[in-house]
Write an enzyme that holds these catalytic residues in place. Structure first.
Site, mmCIF file in Angstrom:
data_model
loop_
_atom_site.group_PDB
_atom_site.id
_atom_site.type_symbol
_atom_site.label_atom_id
_atom_site.label_comp_id
_atom_site.label_asym_id
_atom_site.label_seq_id
_atom_site.Cartn_x
_atom_site.Cartn_y
_atom_site.Cartn_z
ATOM 1 N N GLU A 58 66.341 28.998 28.179
ATOM 2 C CA GLU A 58 66.802 27.852 28.955
ATOM 3 C C GLU A 58 67.947 27.225 28.160
ATOM 4 O O GLU A 58 67.768 26.927 26.968
ATOM 5 C CB GLU A 58 65.670 26.842 29.131
ATOM 6 N N LYS A 92 63.037 23.160 20.532
ATOM 7 C CA LYS A 92 64.375 22.605 20.753
ATOM 8 C C LYS A 92 64.330 21.098 20.942
ATOM 9 O O LYS A 92 65.204 20.375 20.469
ATOM 10 C CB LYS A 92 65.000 23.261 21.998
ATOM 11 N N ARG A 106 53.691 33.357 19.645
ATOM 12 C CA ARG A 106 54.986 32.820 19.245
ATOM 13 C C ARG A 106 55.083 32.799 17.724
ATOM 14 O O ARG A 106 54.084 32.867 17.026
ATOM 15 C CB ARG A 106 55.237 31.449 19.841
HETATM 16 P P1 ATP Z 1 61.374 25.473 22.840
HETATM 17 O O1 ATP Z 1 59.948 25.054 22.777
HETATM 18 O O2 ATP Z 1 62.026 25.519 21.517
HETATM 19 O O3 ATP Z 1 62.169 24.698 23.858
HETATM 20 P P2 ATP Z 1 61.144 27.456 24.810
HETATM 21 O O4 ATP Z 1 60.132 28.503 24.887
HETATM 22 O O5 ATP Z 1 61.013 26.319 25.747
HETATM 23 O O6 ATP Z 1 61.288 26.972 23.330
HETATM 24 P P3 ATP Z 1 63.168 29.024 26.045
HETATM 25 O O7 ATP Z 1 64.635 28.876 26.018
HETATM 26 O O8 ATP Z 1 62.472 28.839 27.319
HETATM 27 O O9 ATP Z 1 62.582 28.032 24.965
HETATM 28 O O10 ATP Z 1 62.767 30.400 25.367
HETATM 29 C C1 ATP Z 1 63.392 31.641 25.610
HETATM 30 C C2 ATP Z 1 62.435 32.722 25.212
HETATM 31 O O11 ATP Z 1 62.130 32.626 23.829
HETATM 32 C C3 ATP Z 1 61.125 32.605 25.965
HETATM 33 O O12 ATP Z 1 60.751 33.887 26.407
HETATM 34 C C4 ATP Z 1 60.181 32.071 24.940
HETATM 35 O O13 ATP Z 1 58.870 32.494 25.198
HETATM 36 C C5 ATP Z 1 60.738 32.632 23.645
HETATM 37 N N1 ATP Z 1 60.371 31.801 22.506
HETATM 38 C C6 ATP Z 1 60.586 30.484 22.347
HETATM 39 N N2 ATP Z 1 60.067 30.036 21.189
HETATM 40 C C7 ATP Z 1 59.510 31.106 20.577
HETATM 41 C C8 ATP Z 1 58.807 31.308 19.349
HETATM 42 N N3 ATP Z 1 58.577 30.313 18.516
HETATM 43 N N4 ATP Z 1 58.377 32.563 19.068
HETATM 44 C C9 ATP Z 1 58.623 33.571 19.902
HETATM 45 N N5 ATP Z 1 59.269 33.460 21.067
HETATM 46 C C10 ATP Z 1 59.708 32.234 21.420
HETATM 47 MG MG MG Z 2 61.253 25.807 27.604
#
Ligand code: ATP
Ligand code: MG
Length: 557
Positions: A36, A271, A261
């Site tokens: 995102e 983020k 994760r």
């Molecule tokens: P954040 O909590 O930092 O906003 P998010 O999962 O909301 O992370 P996205 O941009 O939606 O952020 O994530 C893109 C991809 O990265 C998704 O498939 C998500 O599952 C993966 N991802 C995010 N954080 C991790 C992590 N700590 N370990 C492994 N994969 C991750």
């Molecule tokens: Mg997200």
């Protein structure tokens, strides 16, 4: 290869190999990385990037980069660009152009209409608060909405009016019609569309209704014919809905697979929280060298290869844990050890005078650039009677096991001579201001006929030839290892000493040619990278890592 050397497949590779063997999707694999664009990618995203692109690479498939851009308020083109840059930096190339969920808004709308026609979705006027209450709890079934039995005809009309902008934010939603008594809360008539009168960074004002994650993500996977849709464990409970939508819409059967994760000790991987650090002024921006963002760790000097190796070593599991940050630092050292040239840099200098070396003499000594890489060659280091050495390499009254300098003791100056401490001077406060030594002309490195044996070797720079630099010693941003387990505000756990700035660092003259991004090992001090804050007058270095390896020391190697 012996059996113990054959790397066993992780559970995702096992699934992929089985699907390839049974020709499930015509024997092809197609993955995607779906960020995102609401922040800069961090080390957690690196895991997802390496997994998705890595799998495609390993099995001859392709991997898309698709922006999940369905929350216009928080998203921006700046973030889109940062994500592209970081994926490329890690060494991956996505298939074709970058893709956007927002490019599918027309198709998603059409699919929502299809669900309404099948009596599988309805427009609900219930206020948000009440919808939440009616959802029930994990132990109590929910209640059906008063609007659940609207006719398909009425729903079609209302949904079209939602799209046309006839209604205010929050006054109506589109919900899937599934089961308000399902033990899975996500199956209790989940919301598919919300009204939001807000401009989108790509579609502008075309839309005032936006699909939810659940309706956008899975459907985008199907549209792109993603075979294996990898996501983190928290989405496991969404999988029944993912599958339900695919079945009802009769579209490409992408399969969602969840993995744990990456959580890293002393590190925040969210983020939202990273943005809080920036907004609160605790760091200078997304690329502050202390940040766990890919742009931050790049600026700090972590290399793409070291991050890919680190992710490989962490492996893929189905249970959440916290990874030791020492493993990441180990991977960085392992890579830089092979690539970074050695140089002399003195962080906390104290003057050392060689009384019997002629004051007007200078000579060039040969130094090896990288003992791990012969092709890196040698360079010339100027030597003179006035040098700087590290303050902590001298003790007025050293213990027996201190193999550096003290009154009457001898050490070797690397690539130069053996010196003996004859005297030292102190100021009124008791600080050592000068160390006076003699040198043995017969002890020159490479042609030593002195017969002397010394235990210690010191790094040094010639005072007359050295340049002054600034060095940022970068430490962990937090003092608490497992930040998932704290109950108070994570801001309370910041490390006040996460960045120490040394302003009077003495570096050898060859470094005047170094450019932003160049990386070095300062002998005995660690790895350093030239920062973009450098000026023509003064170089600024970030210390990437020290040379102290806690990972191997713990018996992991
Ligand atoms: P954040 O909590 O930092 O906003 P998010 O999962 O909301 O992370 P996205 O941009 O939606 O952020 O994530 C893109 C991809 O990265 C998704 O498939 C998500 O599952 C993966 N991802 C995010 N954080 C991790 C992590 N700590 N370990 C492994 N994969 C991750
Ligand atoms: Mg997200």
């Amino acid at each position: 290869m012996s059996d113990s050397e054959v790397k066993s497949l992780n559970f995702i590779e096992q699934i992929v190999e089985e699907d390839l063997n049974t020709k499930k999707h015509g024997g092809v694999i197609h993955t995607r990385f779906p960020p995102e664009p609401n922040g800069y990618p961090h080390i957690g995203h690196a895991k997802s990037i390496v997994l998705n692109f890595g799998l495609a690479e390993k099995y001859g498939g392709t991997c898309n980069l698709r922006f999940d851009d369905t929350n216009p308020e928080k998203e921006s083109t700046e973030y889109v660009e940062a994500i592209k840059r970081d994926v490329e930096w890690l060494g991956y190339k996505w298939e074709g152009e970058a893709l956007y969920a927002s490019d599918y808004f027309d198709q998603l709308y059409a699919w929502a209409v299809k669900l309404i026609k099948k009596d599988k979705a309805y427009v609900d006027d219930t206020p948000a608060e009440q919808i939440r209450e009616e959802r029930g709890t994990p132990t109590q079934p929910g209640e059906e909405s008063a609007f659940r039995d609207r006719s398909a005809e009425e729903n079609l009309k209302l949904f079209a009016e939602m799209k046309e902008g006839k209604y205010q934010n929050g006054t109506k939603v589109l919900r899937a019609k599934i089961d308000m008594a399902s033990p899975n809360m996500h199956m209790r008539d989940p919301i598919l569309y919300r009204i939001r009168h807000v401009e989108h960074h790509r579609t502008g004002n075309k839309w005032c209704i936006y699909p939810t994650y659940d309706f956008a993500h899975g459907q985008s996977d199907s549209l792109e014919k993603i075979t294996h849709s990898l996501c983190t464990l928290e989405f496991e409970v969404h999988r029944p809905l993912y599958d339900w939508l695919i079945e009802r819409l009769e579209i490409f059967p992408s399969r969602q697979i969840e993995f744990a994760r990456l959580n890293l000790g002393y590190t925040i991987v969210s983020k939202r929280k990273l943005l809080q650090l920036i907004e609160g002024g605790h760091v200078s921006g997304w690329d502050d060298p202390r940040m766990p963002t890919l742009s931050g760790i790049r600026r700090r000097g972590f290399t793409p290869a070291s991050i890919r190796n680190f992710i490989e070593k962490v492996g893929v599991a189905r249970r959440d844990g916290v990874t030791d940050v020492a493993l990441l630092e180990y991977s960085v050292r392992e890579d830089l050890n092979k690539k970074a040239n050695r140089v002399m840099g003195v962080l906390n200098p104290v003057k050392l005078t060689i009384a019997n070396y002629p004051a007007d003499k200078e000579e060039m000594l040969t130094a090896i650039n990288n003992p791990e890489d012969e092709s890196a060659g040698t360079r010339q280091l100027p030597f003179s009677n006035e040098l700087y050495i590290e303050r902590k390499d001298f003790m007025e009254d050293p213990p027996r096991k201190f193999f550096r300098l003290g009154p009457g003791r001898e050490v070797r100056l690397k690539y130069a001579y053996i010196i003996k401490c004859e005297d030292f001077k102190k100021d009124e406060e008791g600080n050592v201001t000068e160390i006076i030594c003699s040198y043995d002309p017969a002890s020159k490195s490479g042609e030593d006929t002195s017969g002397k044996k010394v235990k210690g070797t010191l790094s040094w720079v010639s005072a007359r030839h050295a340049n002054t630099a600034e060095v940022r010693l970068i430490d962990r941003l937090f003092v608490t290892e497992n930040l998932n387990e704290i109950e108070d505000d994570f801001i309370n756990h910041l490390n006040p000493g996460s960045m120490e700035v040394l302003g009077n660092v003495k570096i050898e003259p060859s470094l005047s040619h170094a450019e932003v991004g160049d990386q070095f090992q300062f002998e005995r001090q660690g790895y350093f990278i030239v920062d973009r804050d450098s000026t023509d007058d003064k170089k600024v270095f970030n210390r990437t890592v020290t040379l102290r390896d806690n990972w191997a020391k713990q018996g992991n190697k």
